[in-house]
Design a protein around this motif. Structure first.
Motif, PDB file in Angstrom:
ATOM      1  N   ASP A   1       6.580   3.707  -1.776  1.00 29.69           N
ATOM      2  CA  ASP A   1       5.185   3.847  -2.197  1.00 29.69           C
ATOM      3  C   ASP A   1       4.467   4.737  -1.183  1.00 29.69           C
TER       4      ASP A   1
ATOM      5  N   SER B   1       1.170   5.798  -1.784  1.00 31.47           N
ATOM      6  CA  SER B   1      -0.217   5.784  -2.248  1.00 31.47           C
ATOM      7  C   SER B   1      -1.195   5.605  -1.088  1.00 31.47           C
TER       8      SER B   1
ATOM      9  N   GLU C   1       3.097   7.549  -6.245  1.00 32.81           N
ATOM     10  CA  GLU C   1       1.702   7.114  -6.119  1.00 32.81           C
ATOM     11  C   GLU C   1       1.208   6.949  -7.553  1.00 32.81           C
TER      12      GLU C   1
ATOM     13  N   GLY D   1       1.693  12.151  -0.343  1.00 28.91           N
ATOM     14  CA  GLY D   1       1.045  11.054  -1.055  1.00 28.91           C
ATOM     15  C   GLY D   1      -0.430  10.883  -0.740  1.00 28.91           C
TER      16      GLY D   1
ATOM     17  N   THR E   1      -1.902   3.440  -6.819  1.00 32.22           N
ATOM     18  CA  THR E   1      -0.586   2.812  -6.846  1.00 32.22           C
ATOM     19  C   THR E   1      -0.113   2.576  -8.276  1.00 32.22           C
TER      20      THR E   1
ATOM     21  N   SER F   1       6.834  -1.192  -1.284  1.00 30.64           N
ATOM     22  CA  SER F   1       5.430  -1.033  -1.655  1.00 30.64           C
ATOM     23  C   SER F   1       4.615  -2.193  -1.095  1.00 30.64           C
TER      24      SER F   1
ATOM     25  N   SER G   1      -0.114  -2.581  -7.393  1.00 29.36           N
ATOM     26  CA  SER G   1      -0.137  -1.636  -8.506  1.00 29.36           C
ATOM     27  C   SER G   1      -1.345  -1.890  -9.399  1.00 29.36           C
TER      28      SER G   1
END
Length: 521
Positions: free
Chosen positions: A331, A333, A377, A402, A406, A429, A433
């Protein structure tokens, strides 16, 4: 024909979400044991992107009250010995003290393995947050035993730091030492009159150096030397004696004081940093070595920088070689750009969650050159990595990309659309999300995972979460593992999961097997 997306057999078998994550998107809640495990290995008791320090503390105390003390003790041992955590194991121990658990003596022996841990335990217990403000007879006796059995060097190490200081602890418990040198040491620590010749050797050497009676630098923790002016040769000598972690953290200090200009010093430091036994004993986080490498100034010699890279490779010795087609999805993000151990004034780490996620991906790629890496992301981010590059290089490349929202399902959707072969998919992550949030039914991550499973019935999903949250986008089942933490211990659990050594509740079972000598209530 009715809408197939709404009315199909596969969708009806997926678990319905039962809570919301910190981003207020539908998610699956961890059960109490898993939630405590997650907090035990990620709870830094600092402000994180999604959880306050107070919320973490409240959650831990509530869970300790709900769960049996044996599991709480196992979680504390796992957090300390496998997760390399500091404050959280001490908090769990203090909470069991407040419950008057019979497991306290055994747990104390396995968690309080240094003077710093001793002082942290005393601080937490006396703060009153666990329900008591005094040590009590049993904890007092345990602290006395530690003080009466620690070596001189351990006591000197423990004397570095305040709130409480080691002197404060000694005043609280009044240890009754059997050895004359220990009695003299405690008297000196408390500022009482003492015959210098009665003190142990290192302490005498320290006092002689402080007074100017000798120019020979004593082999004591660097912090005890205060603001003494040392020559380049003396700094080089310090590099021989300081602990491995202290050496890692003081490379720029050694360079600033010209220690590396002393013949042989750079080579000696490099040898120590890259020593496999010392790396294992130091219980260093892989990300701490990444941070040391990134922060090393231009004056730190190349041989020392290379030793940090070698140490990083050694710290990742637990990375398993997984069978078949492996995909890693870090991840990248915006929330992953927050400090991995949270925010605290004057003590915020420069290492971000994204650095750790990138490190995991780079480590797997190094072990398995054919693995795919799909950073995400809003959507999957394109990046080209060379498996032959060092873990350090690939981790830095991944961490530089990034910054959007998410979307945990994005890489899974990409794989499903491609009808790609997948045997093990590792998702790294913070589980927050929200781009792919659905109002009803299962999460989009689970829907996309089902698509992958229809193509790859044997596939397994590993979700690594580095933050002290309580939810996931993919609930635990035979083919799904949720594990937390940012030490290399997660790789042990992943390997056991991939080999099918655990049934459901994989990570909780791994924790339940941790800790020797912890009896039943």
């Amino acid at each position: 024909m009715a809408n197939f997306k709404l009315f199909n057999r596969q969708a009806a078998t997926l678990p319905v979400t039962d809570t919301f994550n910190a981003s207020q998107a539908p998610a699956y809640a961890y059960n109490a044991r898993h939630k405590l495990a997650q907090l035990a290995v990620t709870g830094c008791l600092n402000q994180t992107f999604h959880a306050s320090a107070q919320a973490q503390l409240d959650s831990v105390l509530q869970l300790v009250a709900e769960l049996d003390s044996r599991y709480v003790a196992k979680a504390a041992v796992y957090a300390r010995q496998r997760g390399h955590m500091k404050d959280m194991p001490a908090l769990l121990l203090a909470a069991l003290v407040a419950q008057r658990s019979a497991l306290v003596p055994e747990l104390f022996a396995q968690v309080v393995d240094s003077g710093k841990m001793l002082r942290t335990f005393v601080q937490i217990l006396r703060s009153g947050v666990t329900g008591r403000r005094s040590l009590g007879s049993q904890p007092k006796r345990l602290v006395q035993d530690w003080l009466n059995n620690a070596s001189e060097y351990q006591l000197l190490q423990a004397s570095v730091g305040t709130q409480p200081s080691l002197a404060d602890v000694v005043k609280m418990v009044h240890p009754k030492p059997a050895e004359a040198w220990r009695a003299a040491f405690f008297a000196w620590l408390l500022g009482k009159p003492v015959d210098v010749q009665a003190l142990p050797e290192l302490t005498r050497d320290l006092l002689a150096f402080r007074s100017g009676a000798t120019t020979e630098v004593p082999a004591v923790p660097l912090q005890l030397l205060g603001n003494e002016t040392l020559s380049a040769e003396q700094w080089a000598e310090q590099a021989r004696y300081m602990g491995w972690q202290a050496l890692r953290m003081n490379l720029n200090t050694l360079a600033r004081h010209a220690a590396f200009q002393v013949p042989g010093c750079a080579e000696q430091v490099a040898a120590r940093l890259a020593d496999a036994a010392q790396v294992a004993k130091a219980r260093v986080y892989p990300y701490q070595l990444l941070a040391a490498y990134r922060m090393a100034g231009d004056e730190v010699p190349q041989v020392v920088r290379e030793a940090l890279q070698e140490a990083l490779e050694l710290s990742l010795a637990n990375v398993p070689t997984l069978p078949g087609a492996v995909v890693v999805c870090p991840d990248v993000s915006g929330s992953m750009h927050s400090p991995v151990t949270g925010y605290r004034q004057g003590a915020t780490t420069a290492v971000r969650c994204i650095d750790v996620a990138a490190l995991v991906a780079a480590a797997v790629l190094r072990k398995q050159p054919k693995a795919r890496v799909l950073p995400f992301e809003f959507e999957v981010v394109k990046v080209r990595l060379n498996p032959r590059d060092s873990v350090m290089s690939n981790a830095q490349k991944l961490a530089s990309i990034g910054g959007g929202g998410t979307n945990c399902s994005a890489p899974l959707a990409r794989l499903a659309d491609e009808k790609a072969r997948v045997d093990t998919l590792i998702l790294v992550s913070d589980n927050e999300s929200w781009i792919d949030a659905r109002r009803h039914g299962a999460t989009e991550t689970m829907r996309q995972w089902e698509r992958i499973k229809r193509i790859n019935p044997q596939a397994r999903l590993v979700c690594i979460d580095m933050q002290p949250g309580a939810t996931t986008q993919a609930p635990e089942r035979e083919d799904i593992l949720n594990v937390g933490g940012f030490s290399d211990a997660v790789f042990d659990v992943i390997e056991q999961f991939a080999l099918g050594q655990y049934a459901a509740r994989h990570w909780v079972r791994a924790i339940e097997t941790c800790g020797t000598g912890l009896g039943r209530k």
